[in-house]
Design a protein around this motif. Structure first.
Motif, PDB file in Angstrom:
ATOM      1  N   VAL A  42     -12.153   1.673  -6.078  1.00  0.00           N
ATOM      2  CA  VAL A  42     -11.038   2.532  -6.441  1.00  0.00           C
ATOM      3  C   VAL A  42      -9.740   1.753  -6.246  1.00  0.00           C
ATOM      4  CG1 VAL A  42     -12.278   4.641  -5.802  1.00  0.00           C
ATOM      5  CG2 VAL A  42     -10.788   3.523  -4.143  1.00  0.00           C
ATOM      6  N   MET A  43      -8.663   2.307  -6.752  1.00  0.00           N
ATOM      7  CA  MET A  43      -7.347   1.668  -6.592  1.00  0.00           C
ATOM      8  C   MET A  43      -6.356   2.647  -5.990  1.00  0.00           C
ATOM      9  SD  MET A  43      -4.787  -0.144  -9.409  1.00  0.00           S
ATOM     10  CE  MET A  43      -5.686  -1.705  -9.455  1.00  0.00           C
ATOM     11  N   THR A  44      -5.456   2.107  -5.148  1.00  0.00           N
ATOM     12  CA  THR A  44      -4.302   2.860  -4.651  1.00  0.00           C
ATOM     13  C   THR A  44      -3.062   2.029  -4.918  1.00  0.00           C
ATOM     14  OG1 THR A  44      -5.564   3.994  -2.934  1.00  0.00           O
ATOM     15  CG2 THR A  44      -3.195   3.837  -2.608  1.00  0.00           C
ATOM     16  N   TRP A  45      -2.055   2.644  -5.553  1.00  0.00           N
ATOM     17  CA  TRP A  45      -0.818   1.908  -5.799  1.00  0.00           C
ATOM     18  C   TRP A  45       0.380   2.650  -5.221  1.00  0.00           C
ATOM     19  CZ3 TRP A  45      -2.729   2.918 -11.230  1.00  0.00           C
ATOM     20  CH2 TRP A  45      -2.256   4.116 -11.752  1.00  0.00           C
ATOM     21  N   ALA A  46       1.439   1.888  -4.980  1.00  0.00           N
ATOM     22  CA  ALA A  46       2.694   2.451  -4.478  1.00  0.00           C
ATOM     23  C   ALA A  46       3.763   1.372  -4.572  1.00  0.00           C
ATOM     24  CB  ALA A  46       2.540   2.920  -3.028  1.00  0.00           C
ATOM     25  N   PRO A  47       5.034   1.766  -4.672  1.00  0.00           N
ATOM     26  CA  PRO A  47       6.101   0.760  -4.678  1.00  0.00           C
ATOM     27  C   PRO A  47       6.308   0.163  -3.293  1.00  0.00           C
ATOM     28  CG  PRO A  47       7.035   2.975  -4.729  1.00  0.00           C
ATOM     29  CD  PRO A  47       5.553   3.136  -4.834  1.00  0.00           C
ATOM     30  N   ASP A  48       6.668  -1.106  -3.268  1.00  0.00           N
ATOM     31  CA  ASP A  48       6.921  -1.799  -2.008  1.00  0.00           C
ATOM     32  C   ASP A  48       7.997  -2.856  -2.258  1.00  0.00           C
ATOM     33  OD1 ASP A  48       6.786  -2.669   0.583  1.00  0.00           O
ATOM     34  OD2 ASP A  48       4.884  -3.744   0.363  1.00  0.00           O
ATOM     35  N   GLY A  49       8.968  -2.930  -1.351  1.00  0.00           N
ATOM     36  CA  GLY A  49      10.010  -3.938  -1.460  1.00  0.00           C
ATOM     37  C   GLY A  49      11.030  -3.683  -2.542  1.00  0.00           C
ATOM     38  N   THR A  50      11.205  -2.429  -2.953  1.00  0.00           N
ATOM     39  CA  THR A  50      12.162  -2.110  -4.019  1.00  0.00           C
ATOM     40  C   THR A  50      13.449  -1.555  -3.415  1.00  0.00           C
ATOM     41  OG1 THR A  50      11.566   0.216  -4.368  1.00  0.00           O
ATOM     42  CG2 THR A  50      10.161  -1.451  -5.397  1.00  0.00           C
ATOM     43  N   ARG A  51      14.448  -1.365  -4.258  1.00  0.00           N
ATOM     44  CA  ARG A  51      15.739  -0.842  -3.801  1.00  0.00           C
ATOM     45  C   ARG A  51      15.729   0.679  -3.680  1.00  0.00           C
ATOM     46  NH1 ARG A  51      20.536  -2.695  -7.347  1.00  0.00           N
ATOM     47  NH2 ARG A  51      21.634  -1.598  -5.670  1.00  0.00           N
ATOM     48  N   ALA A  52      14.719   1.331  -4.220  1.00  0.00           N
ATOM     49  CA  ALA A  52      14.627   2.788  -4.140  1.00  0.00           C
ATOM     50  C   ALA A  52      13.518   3.159  -3.150  1.00  0.00           C
ATOM     51  CB  ALA A  52      14.372   3.364  -5.526  1.00  0.00           C
ATOM     52  N   THR A  53      12.752   4.211  -3.425  1.00  0.00           N
ATOM     53  CA  THR A  53      11.725   4.672  -2.487  1.00  0.00           C
ATOM     54  C   THR A  53      10.556   3.699  -2.433  1.00  0.00           C
ATOM     55  OG1 THR A  53      12.332   6.967  -2.885  1.00  0.00           O
ATOM     56  CG2 THR A  53      10.151   6.565  -1.953  1.00  0.00           C
ATOM     57  N   ASN A  54      10.104   3.384  -1.212  1.00  0.00           N
ATOM     58  CA  ASN A  54       8.940   2.528  -1.000  1.00  0.00           C
ATOM     59  C   ASN A  54       7.894   3.289  -0.191  1.00  0.00           C
ATOM     60  OD1 ASN A  54       9.960  -0.121  -2.104  1.00  0.00           O
ATOM     61  ND2 ASN A  54      11.551   0.302  -0.593  1.00  0.00           N
ATOM     62  N   GLN A  55       6.632   3.025  -0.482  1.00  0.00           N
ATOM     63  CA  GLN A  55       5.535   3.710   0.203  1.00  0.00           C
ATOM     64  C   GLN A  55       4.417   2.724   0.567  1.00  0.00           C
ATOM     65  OE1 GLN A  55       5.088   6.655   1.416  1.00  0.00           O
ATOM     66  NE2 GLN A  55       6.763   7.854   0.566  1.00  0.00           N
TER      67      GLN A  55
END
Length: 427
Positions: A42-55
């Motif tokens: 399976v895959m899990t994705w999320a933003p990381d290291g961005t200027r907005a919300t990171n998870q």
């Protein structure tokens, strides 16, 4: 059901029946792994290291969950393998993660965060890959037939927040992102306010990645109207930046006798879980945080509730020193619940091989998932869905009312509040 999904289902049923026959002939009891069950990817994705919300805690929680179940022999004999992807808070990043999920032939995308639903749902739908337990920030999560949400998303939070604020606030200012997703928030907040015969909030759009928010903070304070007014900010990770600007408005320092200072002191601040969380309160001073006294609407019980004990034990035993995995973070909590759903579905299939089509079929047919009281019983049959015009696939429309007291997010009132009718009444 599409022809492709029907074909996938028939192939799954045929393979399962043939596999059971072969196993019986070899003297292996059907329903046991026999050491031959295929891994589940399976895959899990999320933003990381961005200027907005990171998870970053969401993929990290997924990996801890996999270590936990694999240490006990997997899920129903299947090793759980986790692929992670940085969604980058962009349409291109979300689409790239989705295309990778298709290439890697994952059986589901689980416990992920993305605001870019249109970018990621199309590739998943084309490959018939279910999306289980997204964070609830994208409207597409509540419209796609292959999405299986575990909470009521931002829609339920905002409708519930309006209900929460209507009890205590004379006037309300809402500061929200100046984006397409943000444009939907005022109607939802107002549905909760007006259900209690309250005037609607003043809508104040603001950049979602600004370095400071002096101008919108000043306007929000003015429109809140002083005594018993409330300023609600829903800006994701930038909510902290907004309230820092709000606290620094002229009159808050060095002018305690001014009308502005008295007005600022009498205004309550508020937000929803995800924009304000226990880690944010801790990081901004705990008991001396600017969030002290803030009203917060959440999806789940407060973080110190005993119902989170199983998750906390898994984090303690299997996340090691990974400080990305904070049990008080709403993203981590959502990922835990989403993987609880995946585990139940795989166990219900009792098959040597798990496919995306089989997972989606089990969910469509009404597999029930108990989450230990963290949510109501979850089930995704047509009759279980709320059917709200823009959010038809909501199956969990309960929220919690919380408040920051002595640096801790605690329950403002016990139990859950059902906001299904409020969401239905939103324009």
């Amino acid at each position: 059901m599409t022809g492709r999904r029907l074909t996938s289902l028939l192939a799954y049923v045929t393979a399962a029946a043939a596999g059971a026959s072969l196993l019986t002939g070899c003297g292996v009891i059907p329903g046991t792994s026999g050491g031959s069950r295929e891994p589940v990817i399976v895959m899990t994705w999320a933003p990381d290291g961005t200027r907005a919300t990171n998870q970053p805690g969401m993929p990290a929680m997924a990996q801890a969950f996999a270590r936990w179940v694999n240490a006990a022999g997997g899920i129903d004999g299947h090793e759980l393998r986790i692929l992670t992807c940085n969604e980058e808070n962009s349409s291109a990043g979300a689409a790239a993660c989705a295309r990778r999920a298709v290439r890697e032939d994952v059986v589901a995308v689980v416990g992920s965060y993305s605001q870019n639903g249109r970018a990621f749902m199309a590739p998943l739908e084309a490959a018939e890959i279910p999306y289980i337990g997204g964070y609830g920030i994208s409207e597409d999560e509540f419209t796609s037939p292959l999405s299986y949400p575990v909470n009521g998303g931002l829609a339920s939070l905002m409708a519930g927040h309006g209900t929460q604020l209507a009890e205590s606030c004379r006037k309300v200012s809402l500061v929200r992102p100046d984006t397409l997703a943000g444009d939907k928030l005022p109607d939802l907040l107002n549905s909760g306010l007006r259900k209690s015969s309250h005037d609607g909030a003043t809508d104040i759009p603001a950049p979602e990645d600004a370095a400071e928010y002096t101008a919108p903070a000043d306007r929000a304070r003015a429109k809140a109207g002083g005594k018993d007014g409330c300023v609600a900010a829903v800006l994701g990770e930038r909510t902290q930046t907004f309230f820092d600007s709000f606290r620094r408005l002229p009159g808050d320092e060095g002018g305690k006798g001014s009308d502005d200072a008295k007005s600022a002191e009498s205004i309550r601040i508020s937000s929803v879980l995800g924009s304000v969380s226990q880690p944010v309160v801790d990081r901004t001073g705990g008991e001396h945080s600017p969030f002290e006294g803030a009203y917060v609407t959440g999806w789940y019980p407060e973080a110190n509730d005993e119902r989170w004990a199983p998750m906390r034990k898994v984090i303690k035993d299997h996340a090691f020193a990974d400080n990305r995995v904070d049990p008080t973070d709403a993203g981590v909590q959502t990922t835990w619940i989403a993987y609880t759903v995946l585990k139940k579905v795989i166990e219900s299939l009792d098959s040597e091989s798990i496919t995306a089509g089989a997972v989606a079929y089990a969910l469509d047919q009404g597999v029930q998932v108990e989450t230990g009281g963290l949510t109501p019983t979850l089930r995704w049959r047509y009759e279980d869905m709320l059917g709200a015009p823009r959010f038809p696939r909501i199956v969990n429309h309960e929220v919690t009312f919380q408040v920051v007291r002595k640096g801790q997010l605690v329950a403002q009132k016990p139990g859950f509040v059902d906001v299904g009718e409020t969401v239905l009444s939103a324009p």
